[in-house]
Design a protein around this motif. Structure first.
Motif, PDB file in Angstrom:
ATOM      1  N   GLY A 107       0.790  -1.236   0.000  1.00 11.71           N
ATOM      2  CA  GLY A 107       0.000   0.000   0.000  1.00 11.71           C
ATOM      3  C   GLY A 107       0.809   1.266   0.000  1.00 11.71           C
ATOM      4  O   GLY A 107       0.268   2.334   0.246  1.00 11.71           O
ATOM      5  N   GLY A 108       2.091   1.193  -0.280  1.00 11.68           N
ATOM      6  CA  GLY A 108       2.944   2.363  -0.141  1.00 11.68           C
ATOM      7  C   GLY A 108       3.053   3.266  -1.352  1.00 11.68           C
ATOM      8  O   GLY A 108       3.823   4.210  -1.351  1.00 11.68           O
ATOM      9  N   ILE A 109       2.279   2.986  -2.406  1.00  7.72           N
ATOM     10  CA  ILE A 109       2.290   3.860  -3.584  1.00  7.72           C
ATOM     11  C   ILE A 109       0.940   4.584  -3.606  1.00  7.72           C
ATOM     12  O   ILE A 109      -0.112   3.952  -3.704  1.00  7.72           O
ATOM     13  CB  ILE A 109       2.464   3.063  -4.898  1.00  7.72           C
ATOM     14  N   CYS A 110       0.991   5.896  -3.506  1.00 12.29           N
ATOM     15  CA  CYS A 110      -0.241   6.691  -3.464  1.00 12.29           C
ATOM     16  C   CYS A 110      -0.259   7.688  -4.603  1.00 12.29           C
ATOM     17  O   CYS A 110       0.746   7.911  -5.273  1.00 12.29           O
ATOM     18  CB  CYS A 110      -0.345   7.433  -2.136  1.00 12.29           C
ATOM     19  N   GLY A 111      -1.406   8.280  -4.801  1.00  8.75           N
ATOM     20  CA  GLY A 111      -1.564   9.321  -5.802  1.00  8.75           C
ATOM     21  C   GLY A 111      -2.525  10.375  -5.292  1.00  8.75           C
ATOM     22  O   GLY A 111      -3.349  10.111  -4.402  1.00  8.75           O
ATOM     23  N   CYS A 112      -2.412  11.560  -5.837  1.00 11.11           N
ATOM     24  CA  CYS A 112      -3.298  12.663  -5.475  1.00 11.11           C
ATOM     25  C   CYS A 112      -4.622  12.523  -6.221  1.00 11.11           C
ATOM     26  O   CYS A 112      -4.649  12.083  -7.374  1.00 11.11           O
ATOM     27  CB  CYS A 112      -2.647  13.990  -5.857  1.00 11.11           C
ATOM     28  N   TRP A 113      -5.698  12.907  -5.564  1.00 12.84           N
ATOM     29  CA  TRP A 113      -7.014  12.894  -6.201  1.00 12.84           C
ATOM     30  C   TRP A 113      -7.147  14.069  -7.175  1.00 12.84           C
ATOM     31  O   TRP A 113      -7.834  13.966  -8.190  1.00 12.84           O
ATOM     32  CB  TRP A 113      -8.122  12.964  -5.154  1.00 12.84           C
ATOM     33  N   GLU A 114      -6.508  15.171  -6.852  1.00 10.84           N
ATOM     34  CA  GLU A 114      -6.482  16.372  -7.698  1.00 10.84           C
ATOM     35  C   GLU A 114      -5.027  16.688  -8.014  1.00 10.84           C
ATOM     36  O   GLU A 114      -4.145  16.378  -7.218  1.00 10.84           O
ATOM     37  CB  GLU A 114      -7.113  17.564  -6.965  1.00 10.84           C
ATOM     38  N   PRO A 115      -4.749  17.314  -9.150  1.00  8.51           N
ATOM     39  CA  PRO A 115      -3.350  17.623  -9.464  1.00  8.51           C
ATOM     40  C   PRO A 115      -2.679  18.463  -8.376  1.00  8.51           C
ATOM     41  O   PRO A 115      -3.229  19.473  -7.946  1.00  8.51           O
ATOM     42  CB  PRO A 115      -3.441  18.412 -10.772  1.00  8.51           C
ATOM     43  N   ALA A 116      -1.518  18.010  -7.930  1.00  7.66           N
ATOM     44  CA  ALA A 116      -0.713  18.780  -6.975  1.00  7.66           C
ATOM     45  C   ALA A 116       0.339  19.592  -7.721  1.00  7.66           C
ATOM     46  O   ALA A 116       0.931  20.505  -7.170  1.00  7.66           O
ATOM     47  CB  ALA A 116      -0.038  17.843  -5.981  1.00  7.66           C
ATOM     48  N   LEU A 117       0.565  19.224  -8.953  1.00  8.18           N
ATOM     49  CA  LEU A 117       1.518  19.913  -9.819  1.00  8.18           C
ATOM     50  C   LEU A 117       0.877  19.934 -11.204  1.00  8.18           C
ATOM     51  O   LEU A 117       0.484  18.890 -11.720  1.00  8.18           O
ATOM     52  CB  LEU A 117       2.846  19.153  -9.843  1.00  8.18           C
ATOM     53  N   HIS A 118       0.729  21.123 -11.749  1.00  7.65           N
ATOM     54  CA  HIS A 118       0.092  21.253 -13.059  1.00  7.65           C
ATOM     55  C   HIS A 118       1.172  21.366 -14.130  1.00  7.65           C
ATOM     56  O   HIS A 118       2.057  22.209 -14.033  1.00  7.65           O
ATOM     57  CB  HIS A 118      -0.811  22.486 -13.081  1.00  7.65           C
ATOM     58  N   TYR A 119       1.073  20.500 -15.124  1.00  7.41           N
ATOM     59  CA  TYR A 119       2.083  20.503 -16.181  1.00  7.41           C
ATOM     60  C   TYR A 119       1.467  19.957 -17.459  1.00  7.41           C
ATOM     61  O   TYR A 119       0.405  19.353 -17.447  1.00  7.41           O
ATOM     62  CB  TYR A 119       3.316  19.703 -15.781  1.00  7.41           C
ATOM     63  N   VAL A 120       2.150  20.227 -18.535  1.00  9.28           N
ATOM     64  CA  VAL A 120       1.728  19.740 -19.843  1.00  9.28           C
ATOM     65  C   VAL A 120       2.923  19.083 -20.520  1.00  9.28           C
ATOM     66  O   VAL A 120       4.073  19.389 -20.202  1.00  9.28           O
ATOM     67  CB  VAL A 120       1.185  20.873 -20.749  1.00  9.28           C
ATOM     68  N   MET A 121       2.629  18.194 -21.432  1.00  2.00           N
ATOM     69  CA  MET A 121       3.705  17.617 -22.234  1.00  2.00           C
ATOM     70  C   MET A 121       4.159  18.691 -23.209  1.00  2.00           C
ATOM     71  O   MET A 121       3.349  19.268 -23.923  1.00  2.00           O
ATOM     72  CB  MET A 121       3.221  16.382 -22.974  1.00  2.00           C
ATOM     73  N   ALA A 122       5.437  18.971 -23.222  1.00  2.00           N
ATOM     74  CA  ALA A 122       5.974  20.065 -24.029  1.00  2.00           C
ATOM     75  C   ALA A 122       6.773  19.586 -25.232  1.00  2.00           C
ATOM     76  O   ALA A 122       6.926  20.332 -26.197  1.00  2.00           O
ATOM     77  CB  ALA A 122       6.855  20.961 -23.160  1.00  2.00           C
ATOM     78  N   ILE A 123       7.269  18.361 -25.175  1.00  2.00           N
ATOM     79  CA  ILE A 123       8.153  17.868 -26.228  1.00  2.00           C
ATOM     80  C   ILE A 123       7.741  16.459 -26.613  1.00  2.00           C
ATOM     81  O   ILE A 123       7.429  15.634 -25.754  1.00  2.00           O
ATOM     82  CB  ILE A 123       9.620  17.875 -25.754  1.00  2.00           C
ATOM     83  N   GLY A 124       7.720  16.207 -27.888  1.00  2.00           N
ATOM     84  CA  GLY A 124       7.441  14.867 -28.389  1.00  2.00           C
ATOM     85  C   GLY A 124       8.290  14.590 -29.612  1.00  2.00           C
ATOM     86  O   GLY A 124       8.437  15.450 -30.485  1.00  2.00           O
ATOM     87  N   LYS A 125       8.867  13.405 -29.654  1.00  2.00           N
ATOM     88  CA  LYS A 125       9.719  12.999 -30.777  1.00  2.00           C
ATOM     89  C   LYS A 125      10.793  14.042 -31.071  1.00  2.00           C
ATOM     90  O   LYS A 125      11.107  14.351 -32.218  1.00  2.00           O
ATOM     91  CB  LYS A 125       8.872  12.714 -32.015  1.00  2.00           C
ATOM     92  N   GLY A 126      11.332  14.636 -29.995  1.00  2.00           N
ATOM     93  CA  GLY A 126      12.443  15.572 -30.146  1.00  2.00           C
ATOM     94  C   GLY A 126      12.065  16.967 -30.592  1.00  2.00           C
ATOM     95  O   GLY A 126      12.941  17.788 -30.862  1.00  2.00           O
TER      96      GLY A 126
END
Length: 180
Positions: A107-126
């Protein structure tokens, strides 16, 4: 050699797109200590599977849950992360295999119900995603595109096909025109 007991794992192709709530991050670190957690995922993708009684911020990622661990922003206990990393494994292999290997943490892996850090994917395929460059430009940041180029409009539209963002008629028409 990292000395800190905690590591924020976040790939370089993600870009934080809002100010970080440091008080929230401090609360999450406190919860890691209090409950002796191995990791807390900072973005609910996937969301936790099981509520943690009395702890509304986070829940448990279920054993065997697909993407229980991944390369999205996660605060890891240093020793736990080192235990499930295997030398020579690609990032994609890590996402699959570490989810399985993390079952040893119960049970030691948890996740937030709401984003605690807001981010977007910025780079794809270089290449820079155009939407990320627009976001950076609004903040007065202009990356050197001679080092890492931007996607073409055609590449941007094709990449959106894979992320379910391609819902509007306008995008469909653009894609059809580009393919002709």
């Amino acid at each position: 050699q990292l000395e800190s007991p905690y590591i924020l794992l976040m790939l370089e192709d993600y870009m934080v797109d809002r100010p970080v709530d440091n008080e929230l991050i401090d609360k999450l670190l406190m919860l890691m200590e209090l409950y002796d957690l191995h990791a807390i995922r900072l973005f609910p993708d996937p969301a936790p599977a099981i509520a943690m009684p009395g702890v509304p911020l986070i829940g448990f990622q279920g054993l065997g849950q697909l993407n229980r661990t991944n390369t999205h922003a996660t605060i890891w206990r240093r020793e736990s992360l080192l235990e499930i990393i295997h030398p020579g494994e690609s990032l994609w292999e890590f996402e699959i295999n570490a989810s399985i290997r993390s079952n040893r943490f119960a049970g030691g892996i948890c996740g937030c119900w709401e984003p605690a850090l807001h981010y977007v994917m910025a780079i794809g395929k270089g290449r820079w995603f155009r939407r990320a460059l627009r976001s950076l430009a609004r903040d007065g940041i202009h990356p050197d595109l001679s080092v890492r180029p931007a996607q073409t409009v055609a590449e941007e539209i094709r990449s959106e096909e894979h992320t379910s963002e391609l819902q509007s008629l306008r995008h469909l028409v653009c894609r059809l025109l580009l393919e002709k």
